[in-house]
Design an enzyme around this catalytic site. Structure first.
Site, PDB file in Angstrom:
ATOM      1  N   GLU A  96      10.522   9.698   8.865  1.00 53.17           N
ATOM      2  CA  GLU A  96       9.397  10.613   9.105  1.00 53.17           C
ATOM      3  C   GLU A  96       8.056   9.885   9.067  1.00 53.17           C
ATOM      4  OE1 GLU A  96       9.218  14.370   9.565  1.00 53.17           O
ATOM      5  OE2 GLU A  96       7.484  13.282  10.321  1.00 53.17           O
ATOM      6  N   GLY A 117      -2.524   5.384   5.390  1.00 60.57           N
ATOM      7  CA  GLY A 117      -2.986   5.402   3.998  1.00 60.57           C
ATOM      8  C   GLY A 117      -1.828   5.586   3.040  1.00 60.57           C
ATOM      9  N   ALA A 159      11.637  -3.777  -5.526  1.00 56.69           N
ATOM     10  CA  ALA A 159      11.691  -5.209  -5.210  1.00 56.69           C
ATOM     11  C   ALA A 159      10.486  -5.619  -4.365  1.00 56.69           C
ATOM     12  CB  ALA A 159      12.977  -5.542  -4.456  1.00 56.69           C
ATOM     13  N   LYS A 166       4.973   4.289  18.201  1.00 54.77           N
ATOM     14  CA  LYS A 166       5.125   5.678  17.740  1.00 54.77           C
ATOM     15  C   LYS A 166       5.480   6.604  18.905  1.00 54.77           C
ATOM     16  CE  LYS A 166       1.988   4.855  13.877  1.00 54.77           C
ATOM     17  NZ  LYS A 166       0.567   4.772  13.491  1.00 54.77           N
ATOM     18  N   GLY A 207       1.801   9.126  10.027  1.00 54.24           N
ATOM     19  CA  GLY A 207       1.560   9.046   8.580  1.00 54.24           C
ATOM     20  C   GLY A 207       2.102  10.270   7.862  1.00 54.24           C
ATOM     21  N   ASP A 231       0.838  -0.332  18.200  1.00 55.58           N
ATOM     22  CA  ASP A 231       1.348   0.577  17.163  1.00 55.58           C
ATOM     23  C   ASP A 231       1.502   1.998  17.730  1.00 55.58           C
ATOM     24  OD1 ASP A 231       1.767   1.268  14.192  1.00 55.58           O
ATOM     25  OD2 ASP A 231       0.090   2.568  14.741  1.00 55.58           O
ATOM     26  N   THR A 280       0.830  -1.213   0.000  1.00 59.84           N
ATOM     27  CA  THR A 280       0.000   0.000   0.000  1.00 59.84           C
ATOM     28  C   THR A 280       0.862   1.259   0.000  1.00 59.84           C
ATOM     29  OG1 THR A 280      -1.646  -1.221   1.277  1.00 59.84           O
ATOM     30  CG2 THR A 280      -1.850   1.172   1.276  1.00 59.84           C
ATOM     31  N   VAL A 281       1.811   1.341   0.934  1.00 61.31           N
ATOM     32  CA  VAL A 281       2.629   2.561   1.023  1.00 61.31           C
ATOM     33  C   VAL A 281       3.643   2.608  -0.126  1.00 61.31           C
ATOM     34  CG1 VAL A 281       4.210   3.889   2.477  1.00 61.31           C
ATOM     35  CG2 VAL A 281       2.300   2.666   3.522  1.00 61.31           C
ATOM     36  N   LYS A 327       7.848   1.664  12.087  1.00 57.46           N
ATOM     37  CA  LYS A 327       7.877   2.109  13.496  1.00 57.46           C
ATOM     38  C   LYS A 327       8.121   0.974  14.465  1.00 57.46           C
ATOM     39  CE  LYS A 327       3.745   1.476  11.778  1.00 57.46           C
ATOM     40  NZ  LYS A 327       2.624   1.964  11.060  1.00 57.46           N
TER      41      LYS A 327
HETATM   42  N1  HSE Z   1      -1.890   1.012  11.188  1.00 56.64           N
HETATM   43  C1  HSE Z   1      -1.424   2.336  11.331  1.00 56.64           C
HETATM   44  C2  HSE Z   1      -2.590   3.226  11.731  1.00 56.64           C
HETATM   45  C3  HSE Z   1      -0.830   2.797  10.034  1.00 56.64           C
HETATM   46  O1  HSE Z   1      -3.733   2.764  11.655  1.00 56.64           O
HETATM   47  O2  HSE Z   1      -2.371   4.332  12.134  1.00 56.64           O
HETATM   48  C4  HSE Z   1       0.028   4.008  10.134  1.00 56.64           C
HETATM   49  O3  HSE Z   1       1.103   3.845  10.965  1.00 56.64           O
END
Ligand code: HSE
Length: 435
Positions: A130, A303, A44, A206, A135, A202, A14-15, A106
């Site tokens: 960053e 996203g 890759a 962060k 995000g 998560d 996705t990213v 992260k």
């Molecule tokens: N899964 C993370 C979120 C993605 O929902 O914020 C971005 O780090």
């Protein structure tokens, strides 16, 4: 413009797809800002067949990660495969091969950041991350550059888009937890393992990165108290709204003489506060500096394209430094390595806070006084009590808002209350309240 910097991308999910789109579509403006063409020359991934919905130069895709990270023509490697071991190997190998590295990982940085920071410094290459926090919000650059004159007093952030999306849907659409999570996953916001999102892991990763950069200290993520949103019920959200409050999953860090308070948990905040207005996948970070006062940064926290914006901003920063012979101008952790010192992370028992407590009790005379008695005996002062409906002999929720109290005392009191099984039918729900 003759100068060219070649970029290799590892991980075309996705990213990664967003990064390729931004690098191709915005090549002109990026070149104007860097003073060189930034050229994505290799991508890759294990899957080189699936259509990602963008035209690619022929031959750019490869399954051979090892060749990419050793390719002498590549200056910058972007790691977007996520996870721990494979990603760590990619970054180490790229660094050993003299590449500058950009990552959004992260989890890896929160757990193995120190060794990666040291490896990059030893090799004299840049390590940009960053996109690892917030995000598309440029929070790390704000911390390391724009706000570098300040002592950071506090950081309070909505740091996980998926959890914020779920809480928003539960609040505004009265959706249940599972439905909202499924929608966030389908939109590509969630981590590969969504327990990282809903259990606060998560957000803790962060927060560890933010604390490390804000205070110049290595952080052991295991020392960050972490509680997710899985036990937040529709009933608590409803009570919150009756009390003029909103429930958000917050990452909170505060500096005091005794160390750093660092915690992630569902939090009740005034519905009129700025963070309460942050809905859906948006993130926001409110930072207080001793000189600047309050600064709030707001934007999409997850996203494809928002996260790509942050990844490519690192590529641009590195490109500028390389061209000016200024690699390492900004230390990778914001502080000069020699100035980074371990700072104590305060245990939760030292916390004081206001609390929302929801006890499920039998509706009979004397119950409230027994509960109030336990709280009073522990020095916990009650600010207000909410009980609605009357179902004599049945179980009803009693909501107690406390004044500021000690976390240790509240936990001891709840242990006692939960053992009063003749009047209490299930464990009491606790949600901390932030002013
Ligand atoms: N899964 C993370 C979120 C993605 O929902 O914020 C971005 O780090």
């Amino acid at each position: 413009m003759k100068a060219k910097l070649a970029v290799g991308l590892v991980g075309f999910g996705t990213v990664g797809t967003g990064v390729a789109k931004v690098l191709f579509r915005n090549a002109d403006v990026i070149a104007s800002r860097v003073g060189a063409l930034i050229e994505l020359v290799r991508i890759a991934d294990v899957d080189v067949v699936r259509d990602r919905g963008l035209p690619l130069p022929p031959g750019i895709l490869t399954t051979d990660v090892h060749a990419l990270i050793r390719d002498p023509s590549i200056h910058i490697v972007i790691e977007l495969i996520g996870g721990y071991e494979a990603a760590k190997r990619v970054i180490h190998t790229a660094i050993e091969n003299g590449k500058h590295v950009v990552t959004a990982n992260k989890a890896l940085l929160a757990v193995h950041g120190e060794e990666l920071f040291e490896a990059a410094a030893r090799a004299g290459v840049e390590l940009g991350f960053e996109a690892s926090v917030g995000g598309g919000i440029p929070i790390l650059r704000a911390l390391t550059e724009g706000l570098a004159a300040n002592h950071v007093v506090s950081i309070v952030g909505i740091l996980n888009g998926t959890a914020n999306y779920i809480l928003t849907q539960m609040t505004q659409q009265h959706q249940d937890f599972r439905q909202a999570l499924a929608e966030a996953q389908a939109a590509g916001y969630a981590e590969a393992d969504p327990t990282f999102d809903v259990e606060g892991i998560d957000a803790a990763h962060k927060l560890a990165i933010l604390v490390s950069l804000a205070y110049g200290t290595p952080v052991d993520v295991k020392e960050i108290y972490t509680e997710g949103i899985t036990h937040v019920t529709a009933l608590d959200i409803e009570f919150a709204s009756q009390l003029g409050m909103t429930v958000k999953l917050l990452g909170i860090a505060k500096r005091s003489r005794d160390g750093i308070e660092a915690r992630v948990h569902p939090t009740m905040i005034a519905a009129s506060s700025s963070l309460a207005q942050v809905n859906g996948v948006y993130n926001a970070i409110r930072l207080e500096g001793d000189a600047v006062g309050d600064v709030v940064l707001y934007g999409q926290g997850a996203g494809s394209l928002p996260t790509a914006s942050a990844v490519v901003s690192d590529v641009i920063a590195i490109g500028r430094n390389v061209l000016k012979g200024a690699v390492g101008r900004v230390p990778v952790t914001s502080y000069q390595a020699s100035a980074r010192l371990p700072i104590r992370i305060r245990p939760m028992a030292e916390l004081t806070s206001r609390y929302y407590l929801r006890c499920m009790v039998r509706d009979q005379p004397g119950v409230l006084s027994q509960i109030a008695g336990v709280l009073g005996a522990r020095g916990i002062s009650i600010a207000s009590v909410l009980q609605q409906g009357r179902q004599e002999g049945q179980t009803v929720p009693v909501v107690i808002m406390t004044h500021r109290a000690s976390e240790h005392a509240v936990q001891m009191a709840l242990g006692e209350i939960n053992r009063m099984t003749s009047i209490v039918s299930e464990p009491t729900t606790l949600i901390r309240v932030e002013e």
